[in-house]
Design a protein around this motif. Sequence first.
Motif, PDB file in Angstrom:
ATOM      1  N   TYR A 116      32.813  47.456   0.260  1.00  0.00           N
ATOM      2  CA  TYR A 116      32.528  48.639  -0.557  1.00  0.00           C
ATOM      3  C   TYR A 116      33.633  48.833  -1.608  1.00  0.00           C
ATOM      4  O   TYR A 116      33.361  49.038  -2.789  1.00  0.00           O
ATOM      5  N   LEU A 117      34.890  48.743  -1.154  1.00  0.00           N
ATOM      6  CA  LEU A 117      36.024  48.932  -2.065  1.00  0.00           C
ATOM      7  C   LEU A 117      36.108  47.802  -3.087  1.00  0.00           C
ATOM      8  O   LEU A 117      36.391  48.041  -4.264  1.00  0.00           O
ATOM      9  N   GLN A 118      35.844  46.569  -2.634  1.00  0.00           N
ATOM     10  CA  GLN A 118      35.843  45.416  -3.557  1.00  0.00           C
ATOM     11  C   GLN A 118      34.826  45.649  -4.678  1.00  0.00           C
ATOM     12  O   GLN A 118      35.096  45.428  -5.848  1.00  0.00           O
ATOM     13  N   GLU A 119      33.639  46.084  -4.280  1.00  0.00           N
ATOM     14  CA  GLU A 119      32.551  46.337  -5.226  1.00  0.00           C
ATOM     15  C   GLU A 119      32.942  47.469  -6.180  1.00  0.00           C
ATOM     16  O   GLU A 119      32.744  47.377  -7.392  1.00  0.00           O
ATOM     17  N   TYR A 120      33.525  48.523  -5.624  1.00  0.00           N
ATOM     18  CA  TYR A 120      33.961  49.655  -6.449  1.00  0.00           C
ATOM     19  C   TYR A 120      34.994  49.201  -7.486  1.00  0.00           C
ATOM     20  O   TYR A 120      34.879  49.509  -8.672  1.00  0.00           O
ATOM     21  N   VAL A 121      35.991  48.446  -7.032  1.00  0.00           N
ATOM     22  CA  VAL A 121      37.061  48.001  -7.934  1.00  0.00           C
ATOM     23  C   VAL A 121      36.468  47.158  -9.068  1.00  0.00           C
ATOM     24  O   VAL A 121      36.817  47.334 -10.240  1.00  0.00           O
ATOM     25  N   LYS A 122      35.539  46.282  -8.712  1.00  0.00           N
ATOM     26  CA  LYS A 122      34.913  45.398  -9.700  1.00  0.00           C
ATOM     27  C   LYS A 122      34.202  46.203 -10.799  1.00  0.00           C
ATOM     28  O   LYS A 122      34.219  45.828 -11.963  1.00  0.00           O
ATOM     29  N   ASN A 123      33.607  47.331 -10.403  1.00  0.00           N
ATOM     30  CA  ASN A 123      32.813  48.127 -11.346  1.00  0.00           C
ATOM     31  C   ASN A 123      33.564  49.306 -11.951  1.00  0.00           C
ATOM     32  O   ASN A 123      33.004  50.035 -12.753  1.00  0.00           O
TER      33      ASN A 123
END
Length: 178
Positions: A26-33
Amino acid sequence: SVVNEDTVDELANGNLPQSFDQLYLYLQEYVKNSGYKDDITVGMGKTYLYIRFQNNVFFDGDSAILKDDGKKVLNVISPAINSIQDKIMSLTVSGHTAVGQSNVNDWELSSSRASNVLNYLAEKDTVLEEKFKLKALGPYEPIASNETEEEKAKNRRVELILTKSDLDLTDLETLQEL
């Protein structure tokens, strides 16, 4: 501002993480976006998950006042952390500075920055108050040399370290991480 708070719902489709692995993704995805992919790093070990924020996400130079954009980032990640609170033994907020080239006291600055992030997370009920830990490390745990401005910038950071509550203390790798 860089962060779109609607991204949370888009990312999770309304479903917040239910495990450390899901929180990591979830955090990886958030950081990417988020527009912060160069400034926020997420990592995971056997016993912990960490989120490393370069200072520019939260603070102006030599300041410990939490910027609005930094608050928006914390507004997004706080509910995600809260949703696995029962799996978290502790949430340590650590403040770091670079080798000082200003008149600012590194201990006070790293302490105030970590403290301000912790207090903001506490206001958001991210985890139970007794799970919080605060660490001020000044310039003494660098992740890069302090020879260039870029390296100094890497050392100026705030880290959140979430320690898992269900640790297997019979496992050698787990014990090595503690």
